[in-house]
Design an enzyme around this catalytic site. Structure first.
Site, mmCIF file in Angstrom:
data_model
loop_
_atom_site.group_PDB
_atom_site.id
_atom_site.type_symbol
_atom_site.label_atom_id
_atom_site.label_comp_id
_atom_site.label_asym_id
_atom_site.label_seq_id
_atom_site.Cartn_x
_atom_site.Cartn_y
_atom_site.Cartn_z
ATOM 1 N N LEU A 263 0.855 -1.187 0.000
ATOM 2 C CA LEU A 263 0.000 0.000 0.000
ATOM 3 C C LEU A 263 0.890 1.236 0.000
ATOM 4 C CD1 LEU A 263 -2.681 -0.852 2.756
ATOM 5 C CD2 LEU A 263 -3.021 -0.878 0.279
ATOM 6 N N ASP A 264 0.417 2.308 -0.627
ATOM 7 C CA ASP A 264 1.123 3.588 -0.576
ATOM 8 C C ASP A 264 1.274 4.036 0.877
ATOM 9 O OD1 ASP A 264 1.117 3.712 -3.326
ATOM 10 O OD2 ASP A 264 -0.477 5.209 -3.469
ATOM 11 N N LYS A 265 2.275 4.875 1.101
ATOM 12 C CA LYS A 265 2.501 5.433 2.440
ATOM 13 C C LYS A 265 1.257 6.159 2.963
ATOM 14 C CE LYS A 265 5.982 8.137 4.948
ATOM 15 N NZ LYS A 265 7.292 8.830 4.818
#
Length: 221
Positions: A50-52
């Protein structure tokens, strides 16, 4: 650093909750995978990420064999994922498909093209919660970087807090990996996780309309 919340601890993999602002792999700070390995005292294998700026559900395999099998499921689109997002602008359409190739744009962003040689594919539904706040539930059929953020931007409704894509500034990017479903050793596995802390997601989760989305697999995808 607070312990990572485990949603499930299965023989072959763990399902865990990633908070916003936590890098998946270690950068200047300790990453999500390394922190969970230290917490559990075992080696873990990444099979998706997942993106930050995105919170929610992550699966990590406990062995290379399980990692290969899970990676195959992801590659063959046999793992269903559902995300929830908040937007402030009405999208060009209320529901349907968003398809197109993705190309790098400025400042680390991406853009959606009209061509479909190797497209990002997303299906979504949306509804109005209150003036100036709409919710979307999205199912990505591919796993491109920033796919859902770019998809909603392409409909002129960037995610609340997603300033990289023109979203209204907020306390976070309101994108959350809410549910996962797949078949593992002839058994259907389903995992759900509401955003914690809720923040403005509470407008959606407290809304009567959320009953239709609580189990995303009842929707027509």
């Amino acid at each position: 650093m607070a312990d990572i919340v485990l949603i499930a601890d299965e023989p072959d993999f763990v399902v865990a909750y990633k908070q916003i602002g936590v890098s998946f792999h270690s950068e200047s700070d300790i990453g999500f995978v390394v922190q969970l390995e230290k917490q559990l005292g075992i080696k873990l294998y990444a099979v998706h990420r997942l993106d930050k700026v995105t919170s929610g559900i992550i699966i990590l395999a406990k062995s290379s064999k399980a990692a290969n099998a899970l990676s195959q499921l992801f590659a063959n689109r046999q793992i269903d994922k559902a995300y929830i997002a908040l937007v402030t602008e009405k999208p060009k359409k209320k529901q349907g498909w968003i398809k197109g190739d993705m190309a790098k744009s400025r400042r680390g962003a991406y853009k959606l093209l009209k061509s479909t040689d190797n497209p990002a594919i997303t299906r979504f539904y949306s509804l109005s919660l209150e003036p100036g706040v709409r919710a979307c539930i999205l199912k990505p059929f591919t796993g491109k970087t920033h796919q859902l953020r770019v998809a909603l931007k392409s409909l002129s409704s960037p995610i609340l807090g997603d300033e990289l894509y023109g979203g209204v500034p907020s306390d976070r990017v309101y994108l959350h990996a809410y549910a996962l479903r797949f078949s593992w050793q002839n058994e259907v596995k389903c995992y759900f996780s509401k955003p914690q802390p809720m923040g403005q997601f509470s407008i959606l989760l407290d809304h009567e309309a959320f009953a239709k989305w609580q189990n995303p697999w009842q929707l027509e995808w």
